[in-house]
Design a protein around this motif. Structure first.
Motif, mmCIF file in Angstrom:
data_model
loop_
_atom_site.group_PDB
_atom_site.id
_atom_site.type_symbol
_atom_site.label_atom_id
_atom_site.label_comp_id
_atom_site.label_asym_id
_atom_site.label_seq_id
_atom_site.Cartn_x
_atom_site.Cartn_y
_atom_site.Cartn_z
ATOM 1 N N ILE A 78 0.821 -1.212 0.000
ATOM 2 C CA ILE A 78 0.000 0.000 0.000
ATOM 3 C C ILE A 78 0.854 1.260 0.000
ATOM 4 C CG2 ILE A 78 -0.307 0.297 2.513
ATOM 5 C CD1 ILE A 78 -3.365 0.764 1.710
ATOM 6 N N GLU A 79 2.075 1.175 0.499
ATOM 7 C CA GLU A 79 2.979 2.325 0.427
ATOM 8 C C GLU A 79 3.410 2.588 -1.016
ATOM 9 O OE1 GLU A 79 3.596 4.455 2.647
ATOM 10 O OE2 GLU A 79 3.113 3.482 4.555
ATOM 11 N N HIS A 80 3.598 1.526 -1.779
ATOM 12 C CA HIS A 80 3.914 1.705 -3.196
ATOM 13 C C HIS A 80 2.740 2.354 -3.927
ATOM 14 C CE1 HIS A 80 7.718 -0.517 -3.067
ATOM 15 N NE2 HIS A 80 7.108 -1.395 -2.290
ATOM 16 N N ALA A 81 1.511 1.977 -3.554
ATOM 17 C CA ALA A 81 0.347 2.614 -4.151
ATOM 18 C C ALA A 81 0.280 4.094 -3.778
ATOM 19 C CB ALA A 81 -0.927 1.894 -3.718
ATOM 20 N N LEU A 102 -7.287 3.139 -7.722
ATOM 21 C CA LEU A 102 -5.995 2.464 -7.770
ATOM 22 C C LEU A 102 -6.040 1.189 -6.946
ATOM 23 C CD1 LEU A 102 -2.957 2.708 -8.606
ATOM 24 C CD2 LEU A 102 -2.618 3.989 -6.475
ATOM 25 N N ASN A 103 -5.575 0.090 -7.537
ATOM 26 C CA ASN A 103 -5.412 -1.148 -6.788
ATOM 27 C C ASN A 103 -4.173 -1.066 -5.906
ATOM 28 O OD1 ASN A 103 -7.591 -2.034 -8.257
ATOM 29 N ND2 ASN A 103 -6.473 -3.566 -9.433
ATOM 30 N N ALA A 104 -4.178 -1.845 -4.833
ATOM 31 C CA ALA A 104 -3.078 -1.790 -3.866
ATOM 32 C C ALA A 104 -2.216 -3.045 -3.919
ATOM 33 C CB ALA A 104 -3.623 -1.593 -2.454
ATOM 34 N N PRO A 134 -3.835 -2.579 -15.450
ATOM 35 C CA PRO A 134 -2.976 -2.779 -14.285
ATOM 36 C C PRO A 134 -3.521 -2.250 -12.970
ATOM 37 C CG PRO A 134 -2.226 -0.869 -15.477
ATOM 38 C CD PRO A 134 -3.417 -1.397 -16.230
ATOM 39 N N GLY A 135 -4.738 -1.710 -12.985
ATOM 40 C CA GLY A 135 -5.326 -1.276 -11.724
ATOM 41 C C GLY A 135 -5.201 0.196 -11.433
#
Length: 218
Positions: free
Chosen positions: A31-34, A95-97, A157-158
């Motif tokens: 989730i930090e990357h998201a 956005l997907n996580a 890709p979300g």
């Protein structure tokens, strides 16, 4: 809107005691990357939906985001609709996580291309050759004018921008955003944008080393 409510069952034992968005890749939870994808566009209201082991996500993120609690899983479309009181009526990012991105420009690319006059939604697309760890055959085909239809040429890709008014006309409580997209395709208002950076679908344990490898090159 960051979708983080699911059970992550394809991850097997890795999600027995924690939600998939807290699985670490390159030393940081997914989730930090998201959230990093949102940084070029801040300030934004960032809404995270919660269900499976949501208290862990809340404890990790604190007050950096606002939360949409789901008593039961509503899938992507139902989850987005439930969060509308927090998101407001304007078009929003979704956005997907559960992915690793080589570039942090995905949402900024969408924002630069969004045209509210022509589009009801603008989906980021990944060429199949660049979609690492994704088991599917493909999701969409892309026409020369940017409209998309169901097909196999590109992976979703979300990440996308969408109008949300159409959610009110879907009777089910829990439903996929694919229901909304099919209505947009029929109206000729679903568009796509090709993203050329590397991307890994972190949906199963075997994708973790692939994501680590990708981010090691960043």
């Amino acid at each position: 809107m960051i979708l983080a409510a699911g059970r992550g069952t394809r991850m097997g034992p890795l999600t027995e005691s924690r939600p998939k968005p807290l699985i670490e890749v390159a030393g940081r939870p997914l989730i930090e990357h998201a959230l990093a994808l949102t940084e070029p566009l801040m300030p934004l209201t960032r809404v995270v939906n919660l269900h499976y082991r949501g208290a862990q996500i809340r404890a990790h993120l604190g007050d950096r985001v606002v939360y949409s609690e789901e008593p039961e899983l509503l899938e992507s479309g139902g989850g987005l609709r439930a969060a509308l009181p927090l998101l407001g009526p304007a078009p929003c990012f979704v956005l997907n996580a559960d992915a690793a991105w080589e570039r942090q420009t995905a949402l900024a690319e969408l924002a630069a291309t969004w045209d509210a006059e022509r589009m009801d939604a603008l989906l980021l697309l990944i060429p199949r050759a660049n979609a690492t760890g994704h088991p599917g055959k493909g999701d969409f085909d892309l026409a020369a004018d940017g409209r998309i239809t169901r097909g196999t040429g590109y992976i979703y890709p979300g990440a996308h921008i969408t109008r949300t008014e159409g959610l009110a006309g879907i009777p089910e409580a829990a439903f996929s955003l694919n229901v909304l997209w099919d209505r947009m395709i029929a109206a000729g208002r679903l568009y796509g944008l090709v993203h050329h950076g590397g991307w890994v679908d972190v949906g199963q344990p075997g994708s973790l080393p692939l994501a680590e490898e990708l981010l090691a090159r960043v």
